[in-house]
Each structure stands twice: as structure tokens, then as C-alpha cells.
Design a protein around this motif. Structure first.
Motif, short mmCIF file in Angstrom:
data_model
loop_
_atom_site.label_atom_id
_atom_site.label_comp_id
_atom_site.label_asym_id
_atom_site.label_seq_id
_atom_site.Cartn_x
_atom_site.Cartn_y
_atom_site.Cartn_z
N THR A 27 98.31 -49.51 -95.20
CA THR A 27 98.88 -48.39 -96.08
C THR A 27 100.17 -49.32 -96.94
O THR A 27 99.96 -48.96 -98.79
CB THR A 27 99.88 -46.97 -95.68
OG1 THR A 27 98.16 -46.64 -94.93
CG2 THR A 27 99.23 -46.28 -97.19
N LEU A 28 100.98 -49.34 -96.50
CA LEU A 28 102.10 -49.96 -96.59
C LEU A 28 102.05 -51.21 -97.48
O LEU A 28 102.68 -51.55 -99.09
CB LEU A 28 103.64 -50.41 -96.42
CG LEU A 28 104.01 -48.90 -95.46
CD1 LEU A 28 105.18 -49.69 -94.67
CD2 LEU A 28 104.61 -48.15 -96.75
N THR A 29 101.00 -52.12 -97.09
CA THR A 29 100.95 -53.85 -97.57
C THR A 29 99.65 -53.01 -98.81
O THR A 29 99.40 -54.58 -99.60
CB THR A 29 100.57 -54.44 -97.03
OG1 THR A 29 99.34 -54.58 -95.97
CG2 THR A 29 101.68 -54.85 -96.04
N MET A 30 98.51 -52.21 -99.07
CA MET A 30 97.13 -52.09 -98.99
C MET A 30 96.60 -52.37 -99.26
O MET A 30 95.49 -53.01 -100.32
CB MET A 30 97.70 -51.93 -101.36
CG MET A 30 98.64 -50.93 -101.44
SD MET A 30 99.14 -50.46 -103.10
CE MET A 30 100.43 -51.04 -103.71
N SER A 31 96.29 -53.32 -97.91
CA SER A 31 95.43 -54.02 -97.60
C SER A 31 94.08 -53.14 -96.62
O SER A 31 94.58 -51.84 -96.28
CB SER A 31 96.03 -54.72 -96.17
OG SER A 31 97.00 -54.43 -95.66
N PRO A 32 92.93 -53.47 -96.53
CA PRO A 32 92.12 -52.89 -95.90
C PRO A 32 92.31 -52.78 -94.83
O PRO A 32 93.13 -53.22 -93.72
CB PRO A 32 91.20 -53.86 -95.96
CG PRO A 32 91.52 -54.53 -96.79
CD PRO A 32 93.12 -55.27 -96.99
N LEU A 33 92.07 -51.26 -94.09
CA LEU A 33 92.61 -50.68 -92.94
C LEU A 33 91.84 -51.68 -91.51
O LEU A 33 92.46 -51.66 -90.33
CB LEU A 33 92.14 -49.59 -92.14
CG LEU A 33 92.86 -48.80 -90.93
CD1 LEU A 33 94.06 -48.76 -91.44
CD2 LEU A 33 91.62 -47.66 -91.44
N GLY A 34 90.62 -52.53 -91.23
CA GLY A 34 90.28 -52.99 -90.41
C GLY A 34 89.62 -52.26 -89.31
O GLY A 34 89.36 -51.33 -90.19
N LYS A 35 88.97 -52.59 -88.68
CA LYS A 35 88.46 -51.84 -87.13
C LYS A 35 89.57 -51.22 -86.45
O LYS A 35 89.82 -50.67 -85.33
CB LYS A 35 88.30 -53.24 -86.71
CG LYS A 35 87.38 -53.84 -87.12
CD LYS A 35 86.28 -54.84 -86.22
CE LYS A 35 85.36 -55.16 -86.76
NZ LYS A 35 85.05 -56.21 -85.63
N VAL A 36 90.14 -49.98 -87.43
CA VAL A 36 90.69 -49.16 -86.81
C VAL A 36 89.63 -47.33 -86.49
O VAL A 36 89.33 -47.22 -87.45
CB VAL A 36 92.72 -48.55 -87.20
CG1 VAL A 36 92.62 -47.37 -86.89
CG2 VAL A 36 93.12 -49.89 -87.49
N ARG A 37 89.89 -47.74 -85.19
CA ARG A 37 88.80 -46.16 -84.88
C ARG A 37 89.51 -45.59 -83.78
O ARG A 37 89.46 -45.73 -83.52
CB ARG A 37 87.60 -46.52 -84.66
CG ARG A 37 86.96 -47.62 -85.43
CD ARG A 37 85.72 -48.50 -85.15
NE ARG A 37 84.74 -48.88 -86.09
CZ ARG A 37 83.84 -50.30 -86.22
NH1 ARG A 37 83.57 -50.50 -84.84
NH2 ARG A 37 83.34 -50.96 -86.79
#
Length: 132
Positions: free
Chosen positions: A110-120
Motif C-alpha cells: 500500500t505504501l509503495t503503491m505496488s501490486p499486492l502479490g500472493k497475500v491470501r
């Protein structure tokens, strides 16, 4: 024609229609494209997708829909049982040994405005402390 079910989206209604047609019961969808044309139409009861069958097929269709609901309920109870110990004390969410790792990855993304990835989210057994 009689209404056999009311669904908030076209996907669920299409699944029911397909199962009815597999059973040899002709069904049709009403308000099928309303969700695509009018934003937030699934919240309006008149705009929800309806599955309709002929009057003479209503009893058979009701039996098929009840069978589908029973299958869904039984699969939900099976999913809530731990495959390792058989316990029913199972929760779904960010619980377990990797909880803080997932939360910190979410904050960092969220802070770096990058994709979340595989956080499930996963199921977690409170008895044997296993994540699945």
C-alpha cells in the motif's frame, strides 16, 4: 411461468439454469443483462436475475434447486473441518503463523503503491494450529 429462484448476479443464475437443463427442465433467465446495463442494479430487488420455469415443471425444478442447496450446505460444512485433525474449530482469515508477514506485506504494498502479490486468507485450525 413461475420463478424458481432470484439471484444477485447472472453467474449464479446461469449455474442454476444449467443444472435444470441437465435435468431436462427448460428454464430461462429474466433480467439477465440488467447488471451490465444499470450500475448497482443487483441491490435493487426488481432488477435481480430470476430463473423461471414452466408451470408444469415447477415441482421437478424445485426438487433440483433444493438438491443443489443441500449439496452447497454439505460442501460448506466439509470445508470448515480441518483436514489434519478433523476439528471443527476452523477460522478463515489472516490468522496463523504467517499473519504478521501477510499484514506487513499488505502495508508495504500500500505504501509503495505496488501490486499486492500472493497475500491470501487461509483456513486455520485452532486445535492443531495448521494453516490450509
Amino acid at each position: 411461468m413461475k420463478i424458481i429462484g432470484i439471484y444477485s448476479d447472472c453467474f449464479q443464475a446461469s449455474l442454476i439454469k444449467g443444472r435444470l437443463e441437465q435435468a431436462g427442465i427448460e428454464a430461462c433467465l429474466l433480467n439477465e443483462h440488467a447488471n451490465n446495463l444499470i450500475p448497482y442494479s443487483s441491490a435493487i430487488e426488481e432488477m435481480q436475475v430470476r430463473v423461471a420455469v414452466a408451470d408444469e415443471d415447477y415441482e421437478a425444478a424445485a426438487a433440483v434447486v433444493n438438491e443443489i442447496r443441500n449439496e452447497a450446505e454439505s460442501s460448506e460444512t466439509d470445508r470448515r473441518r480441518c483436514p489434519f485433525c478433523g476439528s471443527e474449530r476452523v477460522v478463515f482469515g489472516l490468522k496463523g503463523p504467517s499473519r504478521w508477514k501477510k499484514i506487513s506485506a499488505t502495508i508495504l504494498a500500500t505504501l509503495t503503491m505496488s501490486p499486492l502479490g500472493k497475500v491470501r486468507c487461509h483456513y486455520f485450525c485452532e486445535d492443531c494450529r495448521q494453516e490450509f
